[in-house]
Design a protein around this motif. Structure first.
Motif, PDB file in Angstrom:
ATOM      1  N   ALA A  49       0.834  -1.210   0.000  1.00 39.46           N
ATOM      2  CA  ALA A  49       0.000   0.000   0.000  1.00 39.46           C
ATOM      3  C   ALA A  49       0.872   1.264   0.000  1.00 39.46           C
ATOM      4  CB  ALA A  49      -0.936  -0.009   1.208  1.00 39.46           C
ATOM      5  N   GLU A  50       1.978   1.243   0.744  1.00 39.60           N
ATOM      6  CA  GLU A  50       2.899   2.382   0.767  1.00 39.60           C
ATOM      7  C   GLU A  50       3.535   2.598  -0.605  1.00 39.60           C
ATOM      8  OE1 GLU A  50       5.808   1.648   3.826  1.00 39.60           O
ATOM      9  OE2 GLU A  50       4.283   1.557   5.397  1.00 39.60           O
ATOM     10  N   TRP A  51       3.988   1.495  -1.220  1.00 38.74           N
ATOM     11  CA  TRP A  51       4.605   1.594  -2.545  1.00 38.74           C
ATOM     12  C   TRP A  51       3.606   2.146  -3.552  1.00 38.74           C
ATOM     13  CZ3 TRP A  51       6.684  -3.953  -1.742  1.00 38.74           C
ATOM     14  CH2 TRP A  51       7.926  -3.906  -1.109  1.00 38.74           C
ATOM     15  N   LEU A  52       2.371   1.661  -3.484  1.00 45.57           N
ATOM     16  CA  LEU A  52       1.346   2.113  -4.417  1.00 45.57           C
ATOM     17  C   LEU A  52       1.089   3.610  -4.234  1.00 45.57           C
ATOM     18  CD1 LEU A  52      -0.727   1.540  -6.611  1.00 45.57           C
ATOM     19  CD2 LEU A  52      -2.335   0.907  -4.795  1.00 45.57           C
ATOM     20  N   LYS A  53       0.946   4.052  -3.004  1.00 45.91           N
ATOM     21  CA  LYS A  53       0.690   5.471  -2.743  1.00 45.91           C
ATOM     22  C   LYS A  53       1.848   6.333  -3.237  1.00 45.91           C
ATOM     23  CE  LYS A  53      -0.291   8.815   0.923  1.00 45.91           C
ATOM     24  NZ  LYS A  53       0.319   9.873   0.152  1.00 45.91           N
ATOM     25  N   THR A  54       3.073   5.924  -2.957  1.00 45.41           N
ATOM     26  CA  THR A  54       4.244   6.678  -3.394  1.00 45.41           C
ATOM     27  C   THR A  54       4.296   6.759  -4.917  1.00 45.41           C
ATOM     28  OG1 THR A  54       5.485   6.001  -1.442  1.00 45.41           O
ATOM     29  CG2 THR A  54       6.769   6.775  -3.330  1.00 45.41           C
ATOM     30  N   CYS A  55       4.043   5.642  -5.561  1.00 42.16           N
ATOM     31  CA  CYS A  55       4.072   5.608  -7.026  1.00 42.16           C
ATOM     32  C   CYS A  55       2.999   6.522  -7.605  1.00 42.16           C
ATOM     33  CB  CYS A  55       3.883   4.174  -7.509  1.00 42.16           C
ATOM     34  SG  CYS A  55       3.997   3.979  -9.298  1.00 42.16           S
ATOM     35  N   LEU A  56       1.784   6.440  -7.088  1.00 43.46           N
ATOM     36  CA  LEU A  56       0.695   7.275  -7.595  1.00 43.46           C
ATOM     37  C   LEU A  56       0.995   8.756  -7.391  1.00 43.46           C
ATOM     38  CD1 LEU A  56      -2.393   5.189  -6.439  1.00 43.46           C
ATOM     39  CD2 LEU A  56      -1.486   5.401  -8.762  1.00 43.46           C
ATOM     40  N   ASP A  57       1.623   9.091  -6.270  1.00 47.37           N
ATOM     41  CA  ASP A  57       1.975  10.483  -5.989  1.00 47.37           C
ATOM     42  C   ASP A  57       3.064  11.006  -6.928  1.00 47.37           C
ATOM     43  OD1 ASP A  57       0.125  10.535  -3.956  1.00 47.37           O
ATOM     44  OD2 ASP A  57       1.597  10.242  -2.347  1.00 47.37           O
ATOM     45  N   ASP A  58       3.840  10.107  -7.532  1.00 47.66           N
ATOM     46  CA  ASP A  58       4.932  10.514  -8.419  1.00 47.66           C
ATOM     47  C   ASP A  58       4.466  10.889  -9.826  1.00 47.66           C
ATOM     48  OD1 ASP A  58       6.808  10.190  -6.444  1.00 47.66           O
ATOM     49  OD2 ASP A  58       7.438   8.197  -7.088  1.00 47.66           O
ATOM     50  N   TRP A  59       3.204  10.643 -10.151  1.00 48.69           N
ATOM     51  CA  TRP A  59       2.721  10.956 -11.506  1.00 48.69           C
ATOM     52  C   TRP A  59       2.783  12.451 -11.750  1.00 48.69           C
ATOM     53  CZ3 TRP A  59      -1.369  13.803 -13.601  1.00 48.69           C
ATOM     54  CH2 TRP A  59      -1.562  13.624 -14.968  1.00 48.69           C
ATOM     55  N   ASP A  60       3.115  12.827 -12.973  1.00 47.87           N
ATOM     56  CA  ASP A  60       3.186  14.226 -13.373  1.00 47.87           C
ATOM     57  C   ASP A  60       2.547  14.377 -14.749  1.00 47.87           C
ATOM     58  OD1 ASP A  60       5.111  16.473 -14.837  1.00 47.87           O
ATOM     59  OD2 ASP A  60       4.570  16.934 -12.761  1.00 47.87           O
ATOM     60  N   LYS A  61       1.961  15.517 -15.009  1.00 50.56           N
ATOM     61  CA  LYS A  61       1.299  15.764 -16.301  1.00 50.56           C
ATOM     62  C   LYS A  61       2.247  15.597 -17.482  1.00 50.56           C
ATOM     63  CE  LYS A  61      -2.129  19.007 -14.589  1.00 50.56           C
ATOM     64  NZ  LYS A  61      -2.620  20.385 -14.620  1.00 50.56           N
ATOM     65  N   SER A  62       3.519  15.869 -17.279  1.00 42.59           N
ATOM     66  CA  SER A  62       4.469  15.809 -18.393  1.00 42.59           C
ATOM     67  C   SER A  62       4.972  14.398 -18.678  1.00 42.59           C
ATOM     68  CB  SER A  62       5.649  16.733 -18.118  1.00 42.59           C
ATOM     69  OG  SER A  62       6.351  16.291 -16.967  1.00 42.59           O
TER      70      SER A  62
END
Length: 96
Positions: A49-62
């Protein structure tokens, strides 16, 4: 000529898609003879769950992926990491 290329490429694409579909979203379950304790499995689930949250937070529009594509990739990678920890007893211990 186009039909001949299509007839050659289409089976490859379909076979690749079928192979990818088989690996998606499998639950984390240990395959080893030494099953994890419920506490260890709970810890692994928390880490996933931590890895998933961190990964999702890393998304950027570019980025080159849409947010939906990014989410699918994050889920797959987090699940694969969790499955690895569940299947390899000597690796799963969290260092404190």
């Amino acid at each position: 000529m186009f039909v001949a290329r299509l007839a050659f490429i289409l089976p490859l694409v379909l076979a690749g898609e079928a192979a990818l579909a088989q690996t998606r979203d499998r639950p984390v379950t240990p395959k080893t003879a030494e099953a994890k304790t419920p506490e260890e499995m709970q810890d692994i689930q928390k880490r996933v769950a931590e890895w998933l949250k961190t990964c999702l937070d890393d998304w950027d529009k570019s980025t080159h992926m849409t947010k939906a594509e990014w989410r699918v990739t994050c889920q797959r990678v987090a699940n694969e990491r969790g499955r690895f920890l569940a299947e390899h007893p000597s690796v799963g211990a969290r260092r404190r």
